[in-house]
Design a protein around this motif. Structure first.
Motif, PDB file in Angstrom:
ATOM      1  N   PRO A  36      10.133  43.463 -15.456  1.00  0.00           N
ATOM      2  CA  PRO A  36      10.451  44.959 -15.264  1.00  0.00           C
ATOM      3  C   PRO A  36      11.985  45.092 -15.527  1.00  0.00           C
ATOM      4  O   PRO A  36      12.966  44.276 -15.417  1.00  0.00           O
ATOM      5  N   PHE A  37      12.224  46.337 -15.541  1.00  0.00           N
ATOM      6  CA  PHE A  37      13.707  46.752 -15.658  1.00  0.00           C
ATOM      7  C   PHE A  37      13.953  48.166 -15.023  1.00  0.00           C
ATOM      8  O   PHE A  37      13.199  49.002 -14.917  1.00  0.00           O
ATOM      9  N   VAL A  38      15.181  48.038 -14.337  1.00  0.00           N
ATOM     10  CA  VAL A  38      15.570  49.008 -13.451  1.00  0.00           C
ATOM     11  C   VAL A  38      16.779  49.964 -14.226  1.00  0.00           C
ATOM     12  O   VAL A  38      17.393  49.200 -14.896  1.00  0.00           O
ATOM     13  N   PRO A  39      16.703  51.053 -13.966  1.00  0.00           N
ATOM     14  CA  PRO A  39      17.916  51.851 -14.616  1.00  0.00           C
ATOM     15  C   PRO A  39      18.927  51.511 -14.145  1.00  0.00           C
ATOM     16  O   PRO A  39      19.272  51.155 -13.034  1.00  0.00           O
ATOM     17  N   VAL A  84      25.302  45.581 -14.895  1.00  0.00           N
ATOM     18  CA  VAL A  84      23.928  44.888 -14.770  1.00  0.00           C
ATOM     19  C   VAL A  84      23.094  45.466 -13.654  1.00  0.00           C
ATOM     20  O   VAL A  84      23.628  45.504 -12.580  1.00  0.00           O
ATOM     21  N   GLY A  85      21.849  45.382 -13.901  1.00  0.00           N
ATOM     22  CA  GLY A  85      20.864  45.546 -12.947  1.00  0.00           C
ATOM     23  C   GLY A  85      19.692  44.524 -13.021  1.00  0.00           C
ATOM     24  O   GLY A  85      19.509  43.960 -14.261  1.00  0.00           O
ATOM     25  N   VAL A  86      18.953  44.469 -11.974  1.00  0.00           N
ATOM     26  CA  VAL A  86      18.245  43.442 -11.861  1.00  0.00           C
ATOM     27  C   VAL A  86      16.680  43.769 -11.510  1.00  0.00           C
ATOM     28  O   VAL A  86      16.549  44.553 -10.398  1.00  0.00           O
ATOM     29  N   ALA A  87      15.543  43.374 -12.071  1.00  0.00           N
ATOM     30  CA  ALA A  87      14.068  43.672 -11.527  1.00  0.00           C
ATOM     31  C   ALA A  87      13.565  42.636 -11.548  1.00  0.00           C
ATOM     32  O   ALA A  87      13.701  41.484 -12.503  1.00  0.00           O
ATOM     33  N   ILE A 143       7.937  33.969 -11.453  1.00  0.00           N
ATOM     34  CA  ILE A 143       8.994  34.956 -10.965  1.00  0.00           C
ATOM     35  C   ILE A 143       9.403  35.303 -12.082  1.00  0.00           C
ATOM     36  O   ILE A 143      10.199  34.670 -12.641  1.00  0.00           O
ATOM     37  N   HIS A 144       9.170  36.630 -12.592  1.00  0.00           N
ATOM     38  CA  HIS A 144       9.685  36.834 -13.830  1.00  0.00           C
ATOM     39  C   HIS A 144      11.205  38.000 -13.504  1.00  0.00           C
ATOM     40  O   HIS A 144      10.966  38.781 -12.654  1.00  0.00           O
ATOM     41  N   ILE A 145      12.186  37.693 -14.185  1.00  0.00           N
ATOM     42  CA  ILE A 145      13.312  38.554 -13.614  1.00  0.00           C
ATOM     43  C   ILE A 145      13.878  39.282 -15.023  1.00  0.00           C
ATOM     44  O   ILE A 145      14.158  38.422 -16.201  1.00  0.00           O
ATOM     45  N   GLY A 146      14.063  40.516 -15.095  1.00  0.00           N
ATOM     46  CA  GLY A 146      14.445  41.302 -16.256  1.00  0.00           C
ATOM     47  C   GLY A 146      15.961  41.855 -15.879  1.00  0.00           C
ATOM     48  O   GLY A 146      16.155  42.498 -14.971  1.00  0.00           O
ATOM     49  N   LEU A 147      16.764  41.286 -16.790  1.00  0.00           N
ATOM     50  CA  LEU A 147      18.303  41.733 -16.597  1.00  0.00           C
ATOM     51  C   LEU A 147      18.465  42.969 -17.715  1.00  0.00           C
ATOM     52  O   LEU A 147      18.260  42.630 -18.693  1.00  0.00           O
ATOM     53  N   GLN A 148      18.848  44.095 -17.094  1.00  0.00           N
ATOM     54  CA  GLN A 148      19.431  45.115 -18.190  1.00  0.00           C
ATOM     55  C   GLN A 148      20.938  45.337 -18.093  1.00  0.00           C
ATOM     56  O   GLN A 148      21.396  45.399 -16.747  1.00  0.00           O
TER      57      GLN A 148
END
Length: 444
Positions: free
Chosen positions: A390-393, A400-403, A411-416
């Motif tokens: 997942p990705f957070v606005p 950087v934002g983390v979801a 545990i899956h971590i999406g970094l935007q």
């Protein structure tokens, strides 16, 4: 859904929208198929399922009364096929073609005059794998609601007891006058209680604001984005918990603190100067009744102790910070800013939200959100989902934002990240694994 008013918080997300800060959530889900991928069949399947989901059929209709208000209206020309596209990856020039392509796709804002979502089916992955990319505007729903929409696009799961988003219309929001007429004394008391609650949140926000130079990792806004995909083993997190205590979320936050510490040091920043501050969104659906489909959010402000070298000390510091937040409750403190935003008239958001958004680094350095997934196997046209990032606005001036999503045994971590501020997202994703390894090294 048709005719439902946007809450002030929903309107706030619309008002924060710009070319450099698009306010849509995103997800990249990777599936493994047992047969050759047929993009046309998958697109037709997704089109049919999207047609059944009311939340995907509506667009924003602005109104003059109340000032700045808006409601959802069915798009008269709605065709879900216009929101679904296919893309075949080329693996010639990029180290991680899926992440690079998804970053470019996710960086493009949605058309606010149309239903606020898009899907892309991506083929060309190794083996018989394919990916589904989703972006969904935060004005439309929060993370919990986004999961409900996504489940409506996937295959039915008999073991999952759910009322489909396609079959259930959210309760229409009642006006202030409606509430007062139902039970004037009880409603008046509730209104005064919420007013006092709001005043407390506002006071906490002012006290929590930091002076210039604000965030040590603040940056200029940019249209460029980088995405990082990283996965950690749930069993490793449980092992750390069994030795050092805390919740799964505490351990993950401590892992992220260690990763950000390494990343800052590699960029020539001084993490020893003090902690970073994370906004951790919290759902208040249960507290508010849960029947509404838009945003029902509060949040915690918690310290990420990047200044601490010892990984166990970092975990203990995170635990103390989160325990204080939980003891205070989800509608107290500066982290409850979304609750306050939900009580401010929509017209105020029209005037002030863009300015308030630019001041985000005064309060927090990053957003770390947890997107809940059911603990069962999910499929699309029979293909099993292997990963879901997942990705957070990305908030204004944030690097950087983390979801985070737990799915099956991982545990899956999406970094935007802001692409101009974080040119090498791979160094940050690698630091996550190293940070967890540091914690595991302290476990007998």
């Amino acid at each position: 859904m048709h005719g439902e008013r946007l809450s002030p918080l929903d309107v706030a997300f619309l008002c924060m929208e710009s070319t450099t800060t698009p306010m849509h959530m995103g997800a990249v889900a990777v599936f493994r198929s047992r047969e050759q991928v047929d993009p046309e069949r998958l697109s037709a399947l997704l089109t049919a399922r999207a047609m059944r989901i009311p939340r995907l059929r509506v667009r924003v209709k602005h109104s003059r009364s109340p000032i700045g208000g808006a409601s959802w209206a069915d798009d008269p020309g709605f065709d879900p096929a216009q929101h679904i596209e296919t893309h075949r990856l080329s693996t010639l020039y990029e180290e991680d073609p899926l992440a690079a392509h998804a970053a470019r796709w996710l960086a493009t804002p949605l058309d606010l005059s149309r239903p606020l979502w898009r899907l892309q089916l991506v083929t060309g992955l190794p083996g018989d794998s394919f990916a589904l990319l989703l972006k969904l505007h935060h004005a439309l729903t929060d993370g919990t609601g986004a999961v409900a929409v996504a489940l409506g696009l996937l295959d039915d799961v008999p073991a999952l007891s759910r009322t489909s988003t396609a079959e259930r219309e959210p309760a229409k929001r009642k006006s202030f006058v409606d509430h007062l007429l139902e039970n004037p004394w009880a409603r008046a008391s509730s209104t005064m209680g919420k007013a006092a609650e709001s005043a407390g949140i506002a006071s906490s926000v002012l006290l929590a604001a930091r002076p210039y130079p604000m965030s040590p990792i603040a940056t200029a806004n940019s249209t460029s984005r980088e995405l990082g995909f990283t996965t950690i083993d749930s069993a490793d997190v449980r092992r750390v918990r069994s030795v050092h205590g805390g919740t799964t979320n505490d351990v993950v936050l401590a892992v992220l603190a260690g990763a950000l510490r390494t990343w800052m040091r590699n960029r020539g920043r001084r993490p020893e100067n003090g902690p970073l501050r994370a906004l951790v969104p919290v759902s208040v659906r249960a507290r508010e009744g849960g029947g509404q489909g838009g945003n029902l959010l509060s949040g915690y402000l918690t310290d990420l102790p990047v200044e601490l070298d010892d990984p166990v000390e970092r975990l203990c510091a995170v635990r103390r910070s989160m325990d204080r937040n939980k003891a205070a409750g989800s509608v107290r403190g500066a982290g409850a800013l979304p609750v306050l935003a939900g009580r401010v008239p929509a017209g105020v958001h029209k005037l002030a939200t863009r300015f308030a958004g630019q001041a985000a680094p005064l309060l927090f350095d990053t957003v770390v959100t947890n997107v809940p997934l059911p603990g069962i196997s999910l499929t699309l046209d029979g293909a099993r989902m292997r990963q879901m990032y997942p990705f957070v606005p990305l908030a204004p001036h944030h690097s950087v934002g983390v979801a985070i999503s737990s799915y099956r045994k991982s545990i899956h971590i999406g970094l935007q990240a802001n692409g101009d501020a974080v040119a090498d997202i791979g160094s940050l994703t690698d630091a996550v694994g190293k940070s967890l390894a540091e914690l595991l090294g302290t476990c007998p």
